[in-house]
Every structure is written in C-alpha cells, then in structure tokens.
Design a protein around this motif. Sequence first.
Motif, PDB file in Angstrom:
ATOM      1  N   GLU A   1       0.840  -1.194   0.000  1.00 38.28           N
ATOM      2  CA  GLU A   1       0.000   0.000   0.000  1.00 38.28           C
ATOM      3  C   GLU A   1       0.874   1.244   0.000  1.00 38.28           C
ATOM      4  OE1 GLU A   1      -3.909   0.563   2.309  1.00 38.28           O
ATOM      5  OE2 GLU A   1      -2.466   1.793   3.427  1.00 38.28           O
ATOM      6  N   LEU A   2       0.731   2.067  -1.033  1.00 35.41           N
ATOM      7  CA  LEU A   2       1.467   3.325  -1.134  1.00 35.41           C
ATOM      8  C   LEU A   2       0.648   4.446  -0.504  1.00 35.41           C
ATOM      9  CD1 LEU A   2       2.738   3.100  -4.831  1.00 35.41           C
ATOM     10  CD2 LEU A   2       3.934   2.422  -2.745  1.00 35.41           C
ATOM     11  N   ASP A   3       1.282   5.234   0.343  1.00 45.76           N
ATOM     12  CA  ASP A   3       0.625   6.365   0.993  1.00 45.76           C
ATOM     13  C   ASP A   3       0.997   7.635   0.231  1.00 45.76           C
ATOM     14  OD1 ASP A   3      -0.294   8.429   2.635  1.00 45.76           O
ATOM     15  OD2 ASP A   3       0.152   7.341   4.470  1.00 45.76           O
ATOM     16  N   PHE A   4       0.011   8.213  -0.474  1.00 39.47           N
ATOM     17  CA  PHE A   4       0.259   9.431  -1.232  1.00 39.47           C
ATOM     18  C   PHE A   4       0.178  10.683  -0.365  1.00 39.47           C
ATOM     19  CE2 PHE A   4      -1.706   7.108  -5.075  1.00 39.47           C
ATOM     20  CZ  PHE A   4      -0.483   6.539  -5.391  1.00 39.47           C
ATOM     21  N   GLU A   5      -0.487  10.572   0.787  1.00 38.75           N
ATOM     22  CA  GLU A   5      -0.800  11.759   1.580  1.00 38.75           C
ATOM     23  C   GLU A   5       0.398  12.285   2.365  1.00 38.75           C
ATOM     24  OE1 GLU A   5      -4.447  13.306   4.416  1.00 38.75           O
ATOM     25  OE2 GLU A   5      -3.930  11.180   4.425  1.00 38.75           O
ATOM     26  N   THR A   6       1.011  11.426   3.195  1.00 41.23           N
ATOM     27  CA  THR A   6       2.121  11.888   4.043  1.00 41.23           C
ATOM     28  C   THR A   6       3.225  10.845   4.096  1.00 41.23           C
ATOM     29  OG1 THR A   6       1.116  10.969   6.059  1.00 41.23           O
ATOM     30  CG2 THR A   6       0.606  13.281   5.516  1.00 41.23           C
ATOM     31  N   ASP A   7       4.442  11.320   4.367  1.00 34.72           N
ATOM     32  CA  ASP A   7       5.557  10.404   4.543  1.00 34.72           C
ATOM     33  C   ASP A   7       5.603   9.913   5.990  1.00 34.72           C
ATOM     34  OD1 ASP A   7       6.659  12.467   6.045  1.00 34.72           O
ATOM     35  OD2 ASP A   7       8.129  13.038   4.535  1.00 34.72           O
ATOM     36  N   VAL A   8       6.668   9.194   6.359  1.00 36.96           N
ATOM     37  CA  VAL A   8       6.747   8.592   7.681  1.00 36.96           C
ATOM     38  C   VAL A   8       6.819   9.644   8.785  1.00 36.96           C
ATOM     39  CG1 VAL A   8       9.271   8.417   7.745  1.00 36.96           C
ATOM     40  CG2 VAL A   8       7.879   6.711   8.951  1.00 36.96           C
ATOM     41  N   ALA A   9       7.239  10.863   8.435  1.00 37.76           N
ATOM     42  CA  ALA A   9       7.317  11.947   9.420  1.00 37.76           C
ATOM     43  C   ALA A   9       6.018  12.745   9.501  1.00 37.76           C
ATOM     44  CB  ALA A   9       8.484  12.877   9.075  1.00 37.76           C
ATOM     45  N   GLY A  10       5.022  12.361   8.683  1.00 39.85           N
ATOM     46  CA  GLY A  10       3.753  13.076   8.683  1.00 39.85           C
ATOM     47  C   GLY A  10       3.725  14.292   7.777  1.00 39.85           C
ATOM     48  N   THR A  11       4.733  14.424   6.913  1.00 42.87           N
ATOM     49  CA  THR A  11       4.841  15.567   6.013  1.00 42.87           C
ATOM     50  C   THR A  11       4.303  15.208   4.637  1.00 42.87           C
ATOM     51  OG1 THR A  11       6.836  16.280   7.176  1.00 42.87           O
ATOM     52  CG2 THR A  11       6.429  17.244   5.014  1.00 42.87           C
ATOM     53  N   ALA A  12       3.545  16.114   4.049  1.00 41.23           N
ATOM     54  CA  ALA A  12       3.022  15.900   2.705  1.00 41.23           C
ATOM     55  C   ALA A  12       4.057  16.352   1.665  1.00 41.23           C
ATOM     56  CB  ALA A  12       1.728  16.684   2.527  1.00 41.23           C
ATOM     57  N   PRO A  13       4.084  15.653   0.511  1.00 42.60           N
ATOM     58  CA  PRO A  13       3.333  14.452   0.141  1.00 42.60           C
ATOM     59  C   PRO A  13       4.044  13.180   0.592  1.00 42.60           C
ATOM     60  CG  PRO A  13       4.600  15.219  -1.721  1.00 42.60           C
ATOM     61  CD  PRO A  13       4.849  16.212  -0.623  1.00 42.60           C
ATOM     62  N   GLY A  14       3.371  12.040   0.417  1.00 45.08           N
ATOM     63  CA  GLY A  14       3.977  10.780   0.838  1.00 45.08           C
ATOM     64  C   GLY A  14       4.886  10.168  -0.211  1.00 45.08           C
ATOM     65  N   CYS A  15       4.545  10.371  -1.487  1.00 48.59           N
ATOM     66  CA  CYS A  15       5.354   9.856  -2.590  1.00 48.59           C
ATOM     67  C   CYS A  15       5.701  11.034  -3.498  1.00 48.59           C
ATOM     68  CB  CYS A  15       4.592   8.799  -3.382  1.00 48.59           C
ATOM     69  SG  CYS A  15       4.156   7.322  -2.442  1.00 48.59           S
ATOM     70  N   TYR A  16       6.977  11.249  -3.723  1.00 47.91           N
ATOM     71  CA  TYR A  16       7.356  12.432  -4.491  1.00 47.91           C
ATOM     72  C   TYR A  16       8.731  12.282  -5.123  1.00 47.91           C
ATOM     73  CZ  TYR A  16      10.093  13.643  -0.309  1.00 47.91           C
ATOM     74  OH  TYR A  16      10.980  13.623   0.746  1.00 47.91           O
TER      75      TYR A  16
END
Length: 316
Positions: free
Chosen positions: A100-115
Amino acid sequence: MRKANFLIVAIVMFAAIVTGCKKEEDKKTGQINLEITDAPSDDENIQATFITISMIKIDGEAVEGFEKQTVNISNYQNGETKQLFTGELDAKSYSNISVELDFETDVAGTAPGCYILGTNNKKHDLAASDAMQMEVVFDHDFTIEKGQSTTLVVDFDLRKAVMRNNSSQETNYSFVADADLKSSLRLVETGKAGSIAGQATINSGTSLEFIAYVYKKGEYSFIAETQGQGSGNVLFSNAITSSKIKEDGSYVLAFLEEGDYEIHVASYSRTIIGGRLNFTGMANTVSLTPSHAIDNIHVSANAEVELDISIAVTGL
C-alpha cells in the motif's frame, strides 16, 4: 502423603514441559524477507525518488510488525536493495503480496507521501489522482519452507512508473495510470533469480548515453519498443529491467528469473535545456564473451552471467 503429592506435581510439570516441547515441534514456520530495488530513470532532472509504504499484505492479510516506511528508492539500483520487512510466516504456499502506497504523508507526517525531488530541490507530488492511498497487488506464487528463509524483491521501475507532467505548474511528475503502474513493478524471488553483468566498450566517439535493456528471448520488437506505450508514453515498455552504462563501462541487469534472455542497447542524447535524455536510436551491440551471444543468454538461479559487450553507433 507428601511424597505422593510431590510425585504428582513432578508428573504434572513433566507433562507440561513435554507438551510445550511438542507444540514447538509442531510449529511450522519459516522466515520471509521483503526488499525493494529500483531500475534507473532516464531523466537527469530527478535527484531522488521517495515512496512511502504504509502497509504490506500477504494473501490479503496485513503483515504484523511492519511499520510505515519512506524510502529513497533511487539509492537502491544495480542489484542493491533496501529491506522493508523480515519476519516469520506459516510454512505453506502463498499466492500474492500487496504493497500500500501512501500518497498523503511520509513517515514523518509531512506531505506528500510519494514524491520526486528535483535537482532544484523542489518536491513533485507523484499522486496521479485525489486518492490518498493505492494498493499494488503482485500475483506471485511462493512457498515458505519450515525453518528456511525466503527473500522476495519488489523491483520498482521508475522509468516506467513515472511520467512528466509539463502542463502543471504544481508538479512536473506523476505516477502513470494505475494499470500501467502495476506493470512497472515486479516481484522476484531471489533464490530463483540470477543476473547479467559486465563491461561495455563504447566505440561511438560521441558524448551519447547508453542504456541496456534485457528481454525474454524472442520478445523484443524494434517497432513496438521504440514507440511510446501506455499513459506514460514509455519506450521499451516490455523490457524486464534496464541498466545505464556507467562512465567506467560497467552495467548490471539484476533479479532475472531463470531463463533465456537477449540484450538491446539504446543511445540517448541530452537536451540543451533541462538535461533530459532523448532517444536517438539503437546501438550496434555485440558480445565480447565467446560463450554468450547477445541474443541468447541463459541465466540460472543464484548465478551471475559475465557478459562483456561492444557498443557502436553508426551514421553519427
């Protein structure tokens, strides 16, 4: 009486120990290792590519113990891998793994999740839609053997997975359409795979860049492969994987399932603006290793084929 009670307690304790040992013997598990690797992009404006994985499932069940991760997959090429998860599974056969890819936030909670991080340090959101997550399912049969370790590698082919989006001022890149994205990833069991690697001698006399593409024997078509395919308009879309020829002439085509293959090398030039590689044609490529023809390379499991090649470009 005390001796009798003591004997009863001893018998009960012995029985508990034997039962516990029996349960351990009956427990049939093996270890699974899940790793990720990347095939290089043909866009030199890309400094790094980050993807965030929020969940891993095996046969539809979430893997216990996996923690959300953000990975710079650009760091793991030419056979290098990043471990995503290691743990125990019941010893039996399985049919799929999903990520499952998270597009919203990365592991630190910062947007975006994939960039994508451009060479100007700008982040380009890779989400192709308003969806916050996407699940990519790999239909791949594998077996966990009791007491044995099985390693599976997710090969994330950036060249196929990412397309340029020049019409947007917010982001210059995005993932290709869902169906095309799934075809840009593959799952390989390392114990059943090998590789092709060697040195290239370049005889072009130009400043061209070269990329080696590997295909299953008999599946390469010049007409089809040099025309853009899918939502990303991808060239060489049916190649199993690829490798840039480095400045020292080395190349590595990793994680190839056992079988017969052929290699084709394409030449690229850089645009004056932006530095993106542009396809200029197919190079004349021949094997310098007498035991292997360039169009008939047998790869065995757990083995590396050493194949030196000569690359020449005519008509320039």
